[in-house]
Scaffold this active site. Sequence first.
Site, mmCIF file in Angstrom:
data_model
loop_
_atom_site.group_PDB
_atom_site.id
_atom_site.type_symbol
_atom_site.label_atom_id
_atom_site.label_comp_id
_atom_site.label_asym_id
_atom_site.label_seq_id
_atom_site.Cartn_x
_atom_site.Cartn_y
_atom_site.Cartn_z
ATOM 1 C CD GLU A 162 -2.757 -1.362 2.433
ATOM 2 O OE1 GLU A 162 -2.717 -0.476 3.291
ATOM 3 O OE2 GLU A 162 -3.477 -2.368 2.527
ATOM 4 C CD GLU A 276 -4.748 -7.630 1.975
ATOM 5 O OE1 GLU A 276 -5.579 -6.877 2.514
ATOM 6 O OE2 GLU A 276 -3.517 -7.439 2.049
#
Length: 366
Positions: A162, A276
């Site tokens: 991220e 995810e």
Amino acid sequence: MLVILNRYFYFLLIGLFFFIACKKSANQTPQLPTPAATLQGTASFPMGSAVTSYNLLNKYNYFTTLLTEYNSLTADYEMKFDQTEPQQGSFNYTAGDAIVGFAAQHHLRIHGHNLIWHQALPAWVINFKGDSLAWENLFKNHIEGEATHYKGQVASWDVVNEAIRDDNGALRNKDVNAGDGSIWRQHLGPDYIARAFQYTHEADPNALLFYNDYGQEWGGPKLDSMIAMLTKFKNRGIPISGVGFQMHIDIHVDTARVSSALKRLAATGLMVHISELDISLNPSNDQSLVLSNQLLYQQAALYQFIAESYRANVPAAQRYGITTWEFSDGDSWLVSWLKHKDWPLPFDSDYKKKSAYYSLQYGLTK
Ligand code: 9MR
């Protein structure tokens, strides 16, 4: 004549007896699921889940469902920096080791998550004072320490997680909103991501290395700059093997954008990991929302779509697998961590299969 009739009667009687016997034994044989009717038995690539050591070691339904359905594990949070080195120089790999040990015992793949992230940092790192060399040492020592500890035990790593801003595709740097900046970029300069891959590769040359992020399904500047970065890394010979498309989505997701993002990521030539996956039914966390069959079917259709789109847009050799972020609603981060009223996963809180499970499995089969 009487003899012939008697003989027919005799045959008829044997036939009837045989028919009844067969029916009875058919009734007595339960229809057990075959291995092929599980997620891992159906998919032609690994099926993974995020897990916690506590649930693996203490919840019977959790670990039996997991072992039946999945063949790849990602630590939900126990391999992150705040867990592995809570105080400077004091390491704690106990929980991570428990997950890795469980995986080894049951021959499951471990995907390491994660080495470098702007969140889940211990306080000593957040408060660390030092010049750029001291920061580089901290960064390098963390990567080398953890990658060496798990060398030969993890198949792969999310090396950097991220790092890209949602709004304009720039690297996270100073905070725009509280907590969304990256101390790594602030202290190490813009090329820190490439160096993280190099340091990890030096520590564990056999591990496959991934860049992992969310929001690829939005398209726009975030996806554009992610693809530009990945392409540059490949051209520079940075040791990167794949990209993680987190896929924390909800029932309003734009499916055309999901497919287009999968196609564009696959075109980089990297492996693509849906890393995810969960599908929120209540993205606005409306407390008055009541779970309905309609919502469950919408969710099921999307789970099927994700599996089909992955198979249609990512060539077989580039499919690193599909990982759901936990597998039962009660264990989802949205429910247990953010305390949202939601049902995002293929199993309900009692580990019973939802429509989403069956449709996901269908999407893996078709
Ligand atoms: O699900 C994870 C939750 O249990 C942790 O408390 C949290 C902080 O470590 O991280 C959650 O997982 C995140 C993942 O590491 C990166 N992508 C977003 C996930 C959900 O927030």
